[in-house]
Design an enzyme around this catalytic site. Structure first.
Site, PDB file in Angstrom:
ATOM      1  N   HIS A  25      -4.746  -0.563   5.806  1.00 59.67           N
ATOM      2  CA  HIS A  25      -4.333   0.235   6.968  1.00 59.67           C
ATOM      3  C   HIS A  25      -5.293   0.118   8.148  1.00 59.67           C
ATOM      4  O   HIS A  25      -5.902   1.096   8.570  1.00 59.67           O
ATOM      5  CB  HIS A  25      -4.085   1.699   6.612  1.00 59.67           C
ATOM      6  CG  HIS A  25      -5.148   2.390   5.777  1.00 59.67           C
ATOM      7  ND1 HIS A  25      -6.484   2.240   5.981  1.00 59.67           N
ATOM      8  CD2 HIS A  25      -5.034   3.244   4.733  1.00 59.67           C
ATOM      9  CE1 HIS A  25      -7.141   2.986   5.098  1.00 59.67           C
ATOM     10  NE2 HIS A  25      -6.290   3.604   4.333  1.00 59.67           N
TER      11      HIS A  25
ATOM     12  N   LYS B  33      -9.217  -0.328  -6.098  1.00 56.10           N
ATOM     13  CA  LYS B  33      -9.268   0.352  -4.800  1.00 56.10           C
ATOM     14  C   LYS B  33     -10.621   0.995  -4.550  1.00 56.10           C
ATOM     15  O   LYS B  33     -11.124   1.754  -5.382  1.00 56.10           O
ATOM     16  CB  LYS B  33      -8.174   1.417  -4.741  1.00 56.10           C
ATOM     17  CG  LYS B  33      -8.098   2.177  -3.416  1.00 56.10           C
ATOM     18  CD  LYS B  33      -7.682   1.272  -2.266  1.00 56.10           C
ATOM     19  CE  LYS B  33      -7.860   1.945  -0.920  1.00 56.10           C
ATOM     20  NZ  LYS B  33      -6.660   2.630  -0.472  1.00 56.10           N
TER      21      LYS B  33
ATOM     22  N   HIS C  56       1.551   5.394  -1.728  1.00 56.52           N
ATOM     23  CA  HIS C  56       1.192   6.552  -2.544  1.00 56.52           C
ATOM     24  C   HIS C  56       2.469   7.149  -3.132  1.00 56.52           C
ATOM     25  O   HIS C  56       3.343   7.592  -2.372  1.00 56.52           O
ATOM     26  CB  HIS C  56       0.477   7.611  -1.696  1.00 56.52           C
ATOM     27  CG  HIS C  56      -0.796   7.105  -1.097  1.00 56.52           C
ATOM     28  ND1 HIS C  56      -2.009   7.189  -1.737  1.00 56.52           N
ATOM     29  CD2 HIS C  56      -1.045   6.461   0.075  1.00 56.52           C
ATOM     30  CE1 HIS C  56      -2.951   6.635  -0.981  1.00 56.52           C
ATOM     31  NE2 HIS C  56      -2.382   6.186   0.119  1.00 56.52           N
TER      32      HIS C  56
ATOM     33  N   HIS D 220     -10.508   1.169   1.682  1.00 54.37           N
ATOM     34  CA  HIS D 220     -10.347   2.161   2.749  1.00 54.37           C
ATOM     35  C   HIS D 220     -11.605   2.041   3.595  1.00 54.37           C
ATOM     36  O   HIS D 220     -12.672   2.517   3.205  1.00 54.37           O
ATOM     37  CB  HIS D 220     -10.171   3.580   2.196  1.00 54.37           C
ATOM     38  CG  HIS D 220     -10.002   4.593   3.291  1.00 54.37           C
ATOM     39  ND1 HIS D 220      -8.815   5.219   3.550  1.00 54.37           N
ATOM     40  CD2 HIS D 220     -10.873   5.041   4.243  1.00 54.37           C
ATOM     41  CE1 HIS D 220      -8.954   6.017   4.604  1.00 54.37           C
ATOM     42  NE2 HIS D 220     -10.193   5.935   5.027  1.00 54.37           N
TER      43      HIS D 220
ATOM     44  N   ASP E 159       1.248   2.589   3.545  1.00 54.50           N
ATOM     45  CA  ASP E 159       0.408   3.764   3.352  1.00 54.50           C
ATOM     46  C   ASP E 159       1.245   5.038   3.424  1.00 54.50           C
ATOM     47  O   ASP E 159       0.752   6.087   3.860  1.00 54.50           O
ATOM     48  CB  ASP E 159      -0.744   3.808   4.365  1.00 54.50           C
ATOM     49  CG  ASP E 159      -1.772   4.870   4.021  1.00 54.50           C
ATOM     50  OD1 ASP E 159      -1.877   5.244   2.840  1.00 54.50           O
ATOM     51  OD2 ASP E 159      -2.463   5.345   4.946  1.00 54.50           O
TER      52      ASP E 159
ATOM     53  N   HIS F 106       0.866  -1.197   0.000  1.00 47.74           N
ATOM     54  CA  HIS F 106       0.000   0.000   0.000  1.00 47.74           C
ATOM     55  C   HIS F 106       0.893   1.235   0.000  1.00 47.74           C
ATOM     56  O   HIS F 106       1.456   1.592   1.030  1.00 47.74           O
ATOM     57  CB  HIS F 106      -0.916   0.010   1.226  1.00 47.74           C
ATOM     58  CG  HIS F 106      -1.881   1.168   1.260  1.00 47.74           C
ATOM     59  ND1 HIS F 106      -3.208   1.018   1.598  1.00 47.74           N
ATOM     60  CD2 HIS F 106      -1.723   2.492   1.006  1.00 47.74           C
ATOM     61  CE1 HIS F 106      -3.810   2.186   1.553  1.00 47.74           C
ATOM     62  NE2 HIS F 106      -2.930   3.119   1.202  1.00 47.74           N
TER      63      HIS F 106
END
Ligand SMILES: NC(=O)N[C@@H](CC(=O)O)C(=O)O
Ligand SMILES: [Zn+2]
Ligand SMILES: [Zn+2]
Length: 349
Positions: free
Chosen positions: A176, A101, A17, A138, A249, A15
């Site tokens: 997460h 996602k 970004h 999420h 994350d 995970h």
């Protein structure tokens, strides 16, 4: 005897970004120095909703890689109310898109195009079941009357339990996770349900965020919870249960966007992610459980080969820089200006 050196199969980050544009080349090495692969989140502006966009983004990531780094971005599509089954099939057939996602609309950074009602995604989910493609979630409700500390628990009850009942064979990663409730839900669910855990949720709780002054660089979503939840996450991560694996994350934001009256959510950990996990596992007396969490259970869940190279860490304290370059600004990493007590020695083929 205290362990001084740790050699692990090279890990992956399930995970991450990486953002886009100029910052890509400032960010990608932080991850690629350690991790062999990463699941790259699609919450760009605009979001990555087509195979074509995912493949173009993948190429921009590869073009940003410093020479000599062996790193493979694993791409994802952003689930919207209108993502079609055909697009999912195309993505799957590309061989480079590994998951879809699911952001509830408005739940987190760049989630405005997310799902407004999960029923809208049922046709897409049918196709994913058929293809064995994982849904990454999420997991927070967005109802304004639900307290921010209860949003993950409420999501399990309102969305995840019904979703598992409706699609019992859908592969799903609860991303997460931050609560004992989530760890319990995942443990009790079928084998096609797994979870990622971040370094900040293992190392910190809401006291670290709020006592003695607010620490904006510890603010992420889902927000840090009370210490009993932190303990439950440590127990899950170090349990040796294959359902729990590494997903940082790491979510960089420029410093002015974090240090302001209404700061954005996201912690940057890519500069020292594995080292931070090593600290958490060390504190729990569970260094022997780190390799499987970091390097085995993720690829096993995604149906990918485990890595064959190794990475070595030493017990050695070092000072984390106060900031790193980010666009024309800077970003403040986890532990900025403080020490981390494990250090990477190198990667060996
Ligand atoms: N975790 C965060 O607080 N922020 C993430 C989005 C997300 O993963 O929810 C981001 O993109 O900044
Ligand atoms: Zn999220
Ligand atoms: Zn994220």
């Amino acid at each position: 005897m205290t362990v001084q050196t740790l050699t692990l199969t090279r890990p992956d980050d399930w995970h991450l970004h990486l953002r886009d544009g100029k910052v890509l080349s400032q960010l990608v090495a932080h991850t690629a120095n350690t991790f062999r692969r990463a699941i790259v989140m699609p919450n760009l502006k605009p979001p990555v909703t087509t195979t074509q966009a995912a493949l173009a983004y993948r190429q921009r990531i590869i073009d940003s890689l410093p020479a000599g780094l062996d790193f493979e971005p694993l791409m994802t599509l952003y689930l919207t109310d209108t993502l079609s089954s055909d697009e999912i099939r195309l993505a799957h057939a590309s061989g480079h898109v590994h998951a879809v996602k699911y952001y509830p609309a408005g739940a987190t950074t760049n989630s405005d195009s997310g799902i407004t009602a999960i029923e809208n995604a049922f046709p897409a989910l049918e196709t994913m079941v058929e293809l064995g493609m994982p849904l990454l979630v999420h997991g927070e409700v967005t109802d304004s009357h639900v307290d921010i500390f209860d949003r993950e628990k409420a999501f399990i009850e309102q969305t995840l339990l019904p979703l598992c009942a409706r699609f019992p064979t859908l592969k799903m990663v609860f991303e997460h996770i931050t609560t004992a409730d989530a760890a319990e839900f995942v443990t009790g669910a079928s084998d096609n349900v797994a979870a990622t855990i971040t370094p900040q949720h293992l190392l910190y709780n809401r006291n670290h965020l709020l006592v003695g002054g607010v620490r904006p660089h510890l603010y992420c979503l889902p927000v840090l919870k009370r210490n009993t939840h932190q303990s439950a996450l440590i127990a899950a991560a170090t349990s040796g249960n294959k359902k729990f694996f590494l997903g940082t994350d790491s979510a960089p934001h420029a410093r002015p966007g974090k240090e302001t009256a209404c700061g954005c959510a996201g912690c940057f950990s890519a500069h020292a992610a594995l080292e931070l996990y090593a600290e958490a596992f060390d504190q729990a007396g569970a260094l022997d459980k780190l390799e499987a969490f970091a390097s085995f259970y993720g690829p096993d869940f995604y149906g990918l080969q485990r890595n064959t190279d190794t990475i070595t860490l030493h017990r050695e304290s070092w000072n984390v820089p106060a900031h790193y370059p980010f666009d024309d600004s800077t970003l403040v990493p986890l532990r900025a200006g403080e020490q981390i007590h494990w250090r990477i020695k190198g990667v060996t083929a």
